[in-house]
Design a protein around this motif. Structure first.
Motif, PDB file in Angstrom:
ATOM      1  N   ALA A  36       8.950   7.164  34.788  1.00 10.10           N
ATOM      2  CA  ALA A  36       8.667   8.522  34.333  1.00 10.10           C
ATOM      3  C   ALA A  36       7.854   9.189  35.432  1.00 10.10           C
ATOM      4  CB  ALA A  36       7.888   8.501  33.022  1.00 10.10           C
ATOM      5  N   PRO A  37       7.833  10.515  35.509  1.00 10.64           N
ATOM      6  CA  PRO A  37       7.071  11.177  36.566  1.00 10.64           C
ATOM      7  C   PRO A  37       5.639  10.647  36.643  1.00 10.64           C
ATOM      8  CG  PRO A  37       8.427  12.772  35.441  1.00 10.64           C
ATOM      9  CD  PRO A  37       8.563  11.491  34.662  1.00 10.64           C
ATOM     10  N   ALA A  81      16.475  11.011  54.359  1.00 11.83           N
ATOM     11  CA  ALA A  81      16.632  10.072  53.240  1.00 11.83           C
ATOM     12  C   ALA A  81      16.237  10.679  51.909  1.00 11.83           C
ATOM     13  CB  ALA A  81      15.820   8.797  53.503  1.00 11.83           C
ATOM     14  N   ALA A  82      15.258  11.563  51.917  1.00 11.96           N
ATOM     15  CA  ALA A  82      14.816  12.144  50.646  1.00 11.96           C
ATOM     16  C   ALA A  82      15.919  12.972  49.991  1.00 11.96           C
ATOM     17  CB  ALA A  82      13.568  12.999  50.867  1.00 11.96           C
ATOM     18  N   GLY A  83      16.800  13.575  50.793  1.00 14.24           N
ATOM     19  CA  GLY A  83      17.923  14.300  50.215  1.00 14.24           C
ATOM     20  C   GLY A  83      18.857  13.385  49.442  1.00 14.24           C
ATOM     21  N   GLY A  84      19.107  12.196  49.989  1.00 18.11           N
ATOM     22  CA  GLY A  84      19.922  11.234  49.265  1.00 18.11           C
ATOM     23  C   GLY A  84      19.247  10.751  47.997  1.00 18.11           C
ATOM     24  N   ALA A  85      17.942  10.552  48.066  1.00 12.16           N
ATOM     25  CA  ALA A  85      17.197  10.151  46.869  1.00 12.16           C
ATOM     26  C   ALA A  85      17.276  11.230  45.803  1.00 12.16           C
ATOM     27  CB  ALA A  85      15.748   9.857  47.236  1.00 12.16           C
ATOM     28  N   GLN A  86      17.130  12.481  46.215  1.00 12.07           N
ATOM     29  CA  GLN A  86      17.244  13.572  45.247  1.00 12.07           C
ATOM     30  C   GLN A  86      18.610  13.581  44.571  1.00 12.07           C
ATOM     31  OE1 GLN A  86      16.051  16.986  47.757  1.00 12.07           O
ATOM     32  NE2 GLN A  86      14.515  17.380  46.172  1.00 12.07           N
ATOM     33  N   ALA A  87      19.655  13.311  45.339  1.00 12.04           N
ATOM     34  CA  ALA A  87      21.003  13.303  44.763  1.00 12.04           C
ATOM     35  C   ALA A  87      21.122  12.246  43.678  1.00 12.04           C
ATOM     36  CB  ALA A  87      22.031  13.070  45.865  1.00 12.04           C
ATOM     37  N   TRP A  88      20.610  11.036  43.962  1.00  8.25           N
ATOM     38  CA  TRP A  88      20.687   9.966  42.962  1.00  8.25           C
ATOM     39  C   TRP A  88      19.853  10.307  41.736  1.00  8.25           C
ATOM     40  CZ3 TRP A  88      17.506   6.747  40.267  1.00  8.25           C
ATOM     41  CH2 TRP A  88      18.122   5.682  39.596  1.00  8.25           C
ATOM     42  N   LEU A  89      18.663  10.792  41.946  1.00 12.73           N
ATOM     43  CA  LEU A  89      17.783  11.130  40.828  1.00 12.73           C
ATOM     44  C   LEU A  89      18.386  12.243  39.970  1.00 12.73           C
ATOM     45  CD1 LEU A  89      14.477  10.950  42.827  1.00 12.73           C
ATOM     46  CD2 LEU A  89      14.960   9.568  40.797  1.00 12.73           C
ATOM     47  N   GLU A  91      21.567  12.965  39.615  1.00  5.83           N
ATOM     48  CA  GLU A  91      22.698  12.390  38.883  1.00  5.83           C
ATOM     49  C   GLU A  91      22.229  11.642  37.644  1.00  5.83           C
ATOM     50  OE1 GLU A  91      25.691  11.544  42.682  1.00  5.83           O
ATOM     51  OE2 GLU A  91      24.784   9.873  41.605  1.00  5.83           O
ATOM     52  N   ASN A  92      21.003  11.130  37.697  1.00  9.45           N
ATOM     53  CA  ASN A  92      20.462  10.355  36.587  1.00  9.45           C
ATOM     54  C   ASN A  92      19.492  11.147  35.720  1.00  9.45           C
ATOM     55  OD1 ASN A  92      21.282   7.244  36.816  1.00  9.45           O
ATOM     56  ND2 ASN A  92      21.216   8.136  38.867  1.00  9.45           N
ATOM     57  N   GLY A  93      19.593  12.472  35.784  1.00 11.99           N
ATOM     58  CA  GLY A  93      18.850  13.335  34.884  1.00 11.99           C
ATOM     59  C   GLY A  93      17.376  13.471  35.181  1.00 11.99           C
ATOM     60  N   ARG A  94      16.974  13.136  36.395  1.00  8.57           N
ATOM     61  CA  ARG A  94      15.563  13.194  36.766  1.00  8.57           C
ATOM     62  C   ARG A  94      15.255  14.487  37.509  1.00  8.57           C
ATOM     63  NH1 ARG A  94      12.811   8.403  37.077  1.00  8.57           N
ATOM     64  NH2 ARG A  94      11.026   9.810  37.345  1.00  8.57           N
ATOM     65  N   ILE A 101      18.194  23.801  35.682  1.00  4.98           N
ATOM     66  CA  ILE A 101      18.290  23.021  36.914  1.00  4.98           C
ATOM     67  C   ILE A 101      17.158  21.993  36.955  1.00  4.98           C
ATOM     68  CG2 ILE A 101      18.143  23.122  39.440  1.00  4.98           C
ATOM     69  CD1 ILE A 101      20.700  24.310  38.352  1.00  4.98           C
ATOM     70  N   ARG A 102      17.448  20.829  37.467  1.00  6.62           N
ATOM     71  CA  ARG A 102      16.410  19.822  37.700  1.00  6.62           C
ATOM     72  C   ARG A 102      16.242  19.612  39.201  1.00  6.62           C
ATOM     73  NH1 ARG A 102      13.977  17.107  33.794  1.00  6.62           N
ATOM     74  NH2 ARG A 102      14.766  17.344  31.674  1.00  6.62           N
TER      75      ARG A 102
END
Length: 333
Positions: A36-37, A81-89, A91-94, A101-102
């Motif tokens: 969680a955040p 790398a943070a852009g890729g992390a944002q994409a995964w997060l 996609e997983n509703g984070r 928008i998230r």
């Protein structure tokens, strides 16, 4: 202070760790993803840092919590790398909800590993965005690898292969504390020509060889040696399950830098980017005014131990003129 079950950052409940790396590139990314955040802050004491989204971690800044932290190789290119992390997060509703928008919040620090022998001629776009995505996708609670892996794949010290290290402990009031570090140090983790570690006085359960300090300290052990310019940076996260606000997390990050200074000779130089993040997963309230002091001291100790463990666990890169690993020189103790 007792060692925790895995002796890893993941002994702190509420987070997961994942690695992604590329042997040809000789670099990689490590992601710490919070369930969680999490409240977090940062302290940058090196003179030449490479970071992303660190200003939002200031106690006076508005955003209250973040989704993940990345520690990466690649120098400034690694910030992709943070852009890729944002994409995964995402996609997983984070992410922080703004209307429909998230926006995932992913602070990051990088280390310089561009001259370690790997192939850095990647064409128009760097591979770090994909590595950031894969590191988040790989993130799990529980055990994870140390040494030449993830963000520590291409890391070096002045005289030995560096790497990724981690350690954990429990305070007297029951708070879990852990550290994860990429040891790409300007100086040395070993005393003189080795094999003893500067962090020896803090070692638990022979976690980096059980050698203790040399007796006597060898002549010349305090002589300074360091890498060339812009080829270093030690980056880390310390975390606790305590309930902290951003101001207390900032104090935790500042105090944890003492762990770098105890485990490396030298640190916090003009041309390195030594950076420590601190995060709190808010599973266990503070019980008194001394809790934060003990958590901070424990975090610094864990960071010292993690630095030695990262060097102790590393394996050498398979390139001409690559630095040897600690175990190449001193055996598998």
């Amino acid at each position: 202070m007792n060692a925790s079950p895995l002796n890893l950052l993941t002994d702190v409940p509420g987070l997961a760790v994942g690695h992604a790396d590329d042997a040809g590139l000789a670099s990689g990314v490590t992601a710490i993803v919070f369930d969680a955040p999490a409240v977090a802050s940062v302290s940058v004491l090196g003179g030449a840092p490479g970071t992303r989204e660190t200003e939002l971690l200031a106690p006076e800044s508005t955003v209250p919590a973040i989704d993940a932290i990345l520690l990466s190789g690649g120098s400034a290119f690694g910030l992709d790398a943070a852009g890729g992390a944002q994409a995964w997060l995402r996609e997983n509703g984070r992410g922080l909800a703004i209307g429909d928008i998230r926006v995932p919040l992913v602070p990051q620090a990088i280390c310089f590993d561009l001259l370690n022998g790997g192939d850095k001629h990647w064409g128009r776009f760097s591979p770090y965005r994909d590595l950031g995505y894969e590191a988040c996708r790989a993130a799990r609670p529980g055990a994870f690898a140390l040494g030449t892996v993830g963000g520590g794949y291409g890391a070096t010290t002045v005289n030995l292969k560096g790497g990724l290290g981690s350690a954990s402990a429990t305070t007297s009031s029951g708070h879990s504390v852990g550290a994860l570090v990429i040891v790409n140090a300007l100086g040395s983790a070993i005393i003189g020509d080795g094999p003893h570690f500067w962090a020896a006085g803090l070692e638990r359960d022979a976690e980096f060889g059980g050698l203790g300090f040399p007796a006597p300290i060898p002549a010349g052990a305090q002589q300074l040696t360091w890498k060339g310019q812009v080829q270093a940076t030690t980056i880390a996260l310390v975390a606790t399950d305590a309930v902290l606000d951003k101001a207390r997390a900032k104090r935790l990050a500042v105090a944890a830098h003492g762990g770098i200074a105890r485990a490396l000779r030298l640190s916090h130089a003009a041309m390195d980017g030594d950076t420590v993040f601190a995060a709190a997963t808010a599973k266990r309230p503070l019980t008194g005014p001394d809790d934060l002091t003990e958590i901070a001291a424990t975090a610094a100790d864990c960071l010292s131990r993690a630095i030695a463990r990262g060097v102790h666990a590393a394996t050498a890169l398979p390139f001409a003129r690559a630095l040897p690993a600690w175990r190449d020189r001193f055996g598998r103790r």
